[in-house]
Write a protein that holds these residues in place. Sequence first.
Motif, PDB file in Angstrom:
ATOM      1  N   ASP A 125      18.275  72.665  31.185  1.00  0.00           N
ATOM      2  CA  ASP A 125      17.671  72.237  29.927  1.00  0.00           C
ATOM      3  C   ASP A 125      16.372  73.006  29.722  1.00  0.00           C
ATOM      4  OD1 ASP A 125      19.639  70.341  29.357  1.00  0.00           O
ATOM      5  OD2 ASP A 125      18.585  68.774  30.480  1.00  0.00           O
ATOM      6  N   ILE A 126      16.055  73.274  28.467  1.00  0.00           N
ATOM      7  CA  ILE A 126      14.806  73.959  28.155  1.00  0.00           C
ATOM      8  C   ILE A 126      13.681  72.929  28.162  1.00  0.00           C
ATOM      9  CG2 ILE A 126      13.546  75.254  26.401  1.00  0.00           C
ATOM     10  CD1 ILE A 126      16.195  76.519  25.597  1.00  0.00           C
ATOM     11  N   THR A 127      12.826  73.053  29.163  1.00  0.00           N
ATOM     12  CA  THR A 127      11.657  72.185  29.322  1.00  0.00           C
ATOM     13  C   THR A 127      10.474  73.079  29.677  1.00  0.00           C
ATOM     14  OG1 THR A 127      11.950  71.873  31.704  1.00  0.00           O
ATOM     15  CG2 THR A 127      13.121  70.318  30.248  1.00  0.00           C
ATOM     16  N   PRO A 128       9.269  72.572  29.590  1.00  0.00           N
ATOM     17  CA  PRO A 128       8.125  73.391  30.003  1.00  0.00           C
ATOM     18  C   PRO A 128       8.268  73.890  31.449  1.00  0.00           C
ATOM     19  CG  PRO A 128       7.345  71.518  28.739  1.00  0.00           C
ATOM     20  CD  PRO A 128       8.826  71.300  28.977  1.00  0.00           C
ATOM     21  N   LYS A 129       8.792  73.057  32.326  1.00  0.00           N
ATOM     22  CA  LYS A 129       8.942  73.440  33.734  1.00  0.00           C
ATOM     23  C   LYS A 129       9.963  74.578  33.902  1.00  0.00           C
ATOM     24  CE  LYS A 129       9.982  71.500  38.275  1.00  0.00           C
ATOM     25  NZ  LYS A 129      10.325  70.283  39.018  1.00  0.00           N
ATOM     26  N   THR A 130      11.124  74.478  33.225  1.00  0.00           N
ATOM     27  CA  THR A 130      12.134  75.532  33.379  1.00  0.00           C
ATOM     28  C   THR A 130      11.699  76.809  32.666  1.00  0.00           C
ATOM     29  OG1 THR A 130      13.422  74.712  31.487  1.00  0.00           O
ATOM     30  CG2 THR A 130      14.058  73.930  33.698  1.00  0.00           C
ATOM     31  N   LEU A 131      10.938  76.686  31.576  1.00  0.00           N
ATOM     32  CA  LEU A 131      10.432  77.884  30.916  1.00  0.00           C
ATOM     33  C   LEU A 131       9.420  78.608  31.794  1.00  0.00           C
ATOM     34  CD1 LEU A 131      10.085  76.657  27.228  1.00  0.00           C
ATOM     35  CD2 LEU A 131      11.730  78.321  28.130  1.00  0.00           C
ATOM     36  N   ASP A 132       8.572  77.853  32.498  1.00  0.00           N
ATOM     37  CA  ASP A 132       7.640  78.471  33.438  1.00  0.00           C
ATOM     38  C   ASP A 132       8.391  79.184  34.550  1.00  0.00           C
ATOM     39  OD1 ASP A 132       5.384  77.683  32.057  1.00  0.00           O
ATOM     40  OD2 ASP A 132       5.068  75.881  33.283  1.00  0.00           O
ATOM     41  N   TRP A 133       9.447  78.548  35.074  1.00  0.00           N
ATOM     42  CA  TRP A 133      10.289  79.159  36.108  1.00  0.00           C
ATOM     43  C   TRP A 133      10.874  80.478  35.599  1.00  0.00           C
ATOM     44  CZ3 TRP A 133      15.586  79.823  35.225  1.00  0.00           C
ATOM     45  CH2 TRP A 133      16.301  80.372  36.288  1.00  0.00           C
ATOM     46  N   ALA A 134      11.390  80.440  34.371  1.00  0.00           N
ATOM     47  CA  ALA A 134      12.029  81.624  33.794  1.00  0.00           C
ATOM     48  C   ALA A 134      11.009  82.740  33.563  1.00  0.00           C
ATOM     49  CB  ALA A 134      12.732  81.261  32.497  1.00  0.00           C
ATOM     50  N   ARG A 135       9.830  82.387  33.098  1.00  0.00           N
ATOM     51  CA  ARG A 135       8.793  83.409  32.879  1.00  0.00           C
ATOM     52  C   ARG A 135       8.430  84.098  34.186  1.00  0.00           C
ATOM     53  NH1 ARG A 135       6.579  79.219  29.672  1.00  0.00           N
ATOM     54  NH2 ARG A 135       7.024  79.597  27.490  1.00  0.00           N
ATOM     55  N   ARG A 136       8.252  83.311  35.239  1.00  0.00           N
ATOM     56  CA  ARG A 136       7.919  83.894  36.546  1.00  0.00           C
ATOM     57  C   ARG A 136       9.046  84.788  37.041  1.00  0.00           C
ATOM     58  NH1 ARG A 136       6.459  78.618  37.429  1.00  0.00           N
ATOM     59  NH2 ARG A 136       8.214  78.309  38.857  1.00  0.00           N
ATOM     60  N   LYS A 137      10.286  84.336  36.871  1.00  0.00           N
ATOM     61  CA  LYS A 137      11.439  85.111  37.328  1.00  0.00           C
ATOM     62  C   LYS A 137      11.549  86.427  36.552  1.00  0.00           C
ATOM     63  CE  LYS A 137      16.137  84.198  38.842  1.00  0.00           C
ATOM     64  NZ  LYS A 137      15.884  84.434  40.252  1.00  0.00           N
ATOM     65  N   LEU A 138      11.315  86.369  35.243  1.00  0.00           N
ATOM     66  CA  LEU A 138      11.371  87.588  34.442  1.00  0.00           C
ATOM     67  C   LEU A 138      10.233  88.549  34.793  1.00  0.00           C
ATOM     68  CD1 LEU A 138      12.422  86.139  30.971  1.00  0.00           C
ATOM     69  CD2 LEU A 138      13.751  87.684  32.427  1.00  0.00           C
ATOM     70  N   GLU A 139       9.075  88.011  35.135  1.00  0.00           N
ATOM     71  CA  GLU A 139       7.951  88.862  35.535  1.00  0.00           C
ATOM     72  C   GLU A 139       8.245  89.607  36.821  1.00  0.00           C
ATOM     73  OE1 GLU A 139       4.449  86.417  35.746  1.00  0.00           O
ATOM     74  OE2 GLU A 139       4.403  86.111  33.576  1.00  0.00           O
ATOM     75  N   THR A 140       8.922  88.946  37.756  1.00  0.00           N
ATOM     76  CA  THR A 140       9.187  89.585  39.046  1.00  0.00           C
ATOM     77  C   THR A 140      10.467  90.417  39.062  1.00  0.00           C
ATOM     78  OG1 THR A 140      10.302  87.613  39.899  1.00  0.00           O
ATOM     79  CG2 THR A 140       7.954  87.810  40.342  1.00  0.00           C
ATOM     80  N   GLU A 141      11.499  89.977  38.320  1.00  0.00           N
ATOM     81  CA  GLU A 141      12.792  90.657  38.378  1.00  0.00           C
ATOM     82  C   GLU A 141      13.149  91.429  37.120  1.00  0.00           C
ATOM     83  OE1 GLU A 141      15.886  87.983  39.658  1.00  0.00           O
ATOM     84  OE2 GLU A 141      14.504  86.933  40.980  1.00  0.00           O
ATOM     85  N   GLY A 142      12.446  91.173  36.041  1.00  0.00           N
ATOM     86  CA  GLY A 142      12.751  91.832  34.782  1.00  0.00           C
ATOM     87  C   GLY A 142      14.056  91.310  34.181  1.00  0.00           C
ATOM     88  N   PRO A 143      14.604  92.028  33.189  1.00  0.00           N
ATOM     89  CA  PRO A 143      15.825  91.591  32.515  1.00  0.00           C
ATOM     90  C   PRO A 143      17.031  91.446  33.441  1.00  0.00           C
ATOM     91  CG  PRO A 143      14.776  93.332  31.265  1.00  0.00           C
ATOM     92  CD  PRO A 143      14.045  93.216  32.568  1.00  0.00           C
ATOM     93  N   ALA A 144      17.002  92.101  34.593  1.00  0.00           N
ATOM     94  CA  ALA A 144      18.113  91.983  35.548  1.00  0.00           C
ATOM     95  C   ALA A 144      18.241  90.567  36.099  1.00  0.00           C
ATOM     96  CB  ALA A 144      17.921  92.967  36.690  1.00  0.00           C
ATOM     97  N   ALA A 145      17.211  89.741  35.926  1.00  0.00           N
ATOM     98  CA  ALA A 145      17.248  88.361  36.415  1.00  0.00           C
ATOM     99  C   ALA A 145      18.417  87.604  35.814  1.00  0.00           C
ATOM    100  CB  ALA A 145      15.936  87.650  36.104  1.00  0.00           C
ATOM    101  N   ILE A 146      18.750  87.880  34.575  1.00  0.00           N
ATOM    102  CA  ILE A 146      19.837  87.167  33.923  1.00  0.00           C
ATOM    103  C   ILE A 146      21.191  87.593  34.489  1.00  0.00           C
ATOM    104  CG2 ILE A 146      20.270  88.653  31.920  1.00  0.00           C
ATOM    105  CD1 ILE A 146      20.248  85.966  30.274  1.00  0.00           C
ATOM    106  N   GLU A 147      21.305  88.853  34.881  1.00  0.00           N
ATOM    107  CA  GLU A 147      22.561  89.352  35.432  1.00  0.00           C
ATOM    108  C   GLU A 147      22.904  88.661  36.754  1.00  0.00           C
ATOM    109  OE1 GLU A 147      22.233  93.569  35.662  1.00  0.00           O
ATOM    110  OE2 GLU A 147      21.803  93.761  33.519  1.00  0.00           O
ATOM    111  N   LYS A 148      21.893  88.274  37.504  1.00  0.00           N
ATOM    112  CA  LYS A 148      22.108  87.606  38.784  1.00  0.00           C
ATOM    113  C   LYS A 148      22.686  86.200  38.594  1.00  0.00           C
ATOM    114  CE  LYS A 148      18.490  90.199  41.050  1.00  0.00           C
ATOM    115  NZ  LYS A 148      17.214  90.133  41.727  1.00  0.00           N
ATOM    116  N   LEU A 149      22.507  85.629  37.408  1.00  0.00           N
ATOM    117  CA  LEU A 149      23.002  84.281  37.127  1.00  0.00           C
ATOM    118  C   LEU A 149      24.426  84.277  36.604  1.00  0.00           C
ATOM    119  CD1 LEU A 149      19.853  82.855  35.350  1.00  0.00           C
ATOM    120  CD2 LEU A 149      20.564  82.438  37.709  1.00  0.00           C
ATOM    121  N   LEU A 150      24.871  85.403  36.087  1.00  0.00           N
ATOM    122  CA  LEU A 150      26.204  85.469  35.470  1.00  0.00           C
ATOM    123  C   LEU A 150      27.263  85.770  36.520  1.00  0.00           C
ATOM    124  CD1 LEU A 150      25.193  87.506  32.314  1.00  0.00           C
ATOM    125  CD2 LEU A 150      25.396  85.040  32.535  1.00  0.00           C
ATOM    126  N   PRO A 151      28.449  85.179  36.344  1.00  0.00           N
ATOM    127  CA  PRO A 151      29.524  85.409  37.329  1.00  0.00           C
ATOM    128  C   PRO A 151      30.022  86.835  37.337  1.00  0.00           C
ATOM    129  CG  PRO A 151      30.261  83.928  35.558  1.00  0.00           C
ATOM    130  CD  PRO A 151      28.840  84.312  35.289  1.00  0.00           C
TER     131      PRO A 151
END
Length: 68
Positions: free
Chosen positions: A42-68
């Motif tokens: 769910d989109i919440t302040p906590k998950t958005l913060d998690w996503a921002r940190r993940k994108l800062e460290t991994e870049g756009p490839a972060a989303i590819e790691k989540l997809l099957p």
Amino acid sequence: MSTSAPGGSRSSDDHCTPDSLLHSAPQRDVTPEDLVMAAGRDITPKTLDWARRKLETEGPAAIEKLLP
């Protein structure tokens, strides 16, 4: 009996979907909201913060790691 007879079963408004619409990869930068939704969260302040940190460290490839 085949249902693919030319012209017989298709309406005049049938058309092929353009290839560019069949791909799910974003044509723009991945947003924190994209990453949260791809993770099935769910989109919440906590998950958005998690996503921002993940994108800062991994870049756009972060989303590819989540997809099957």
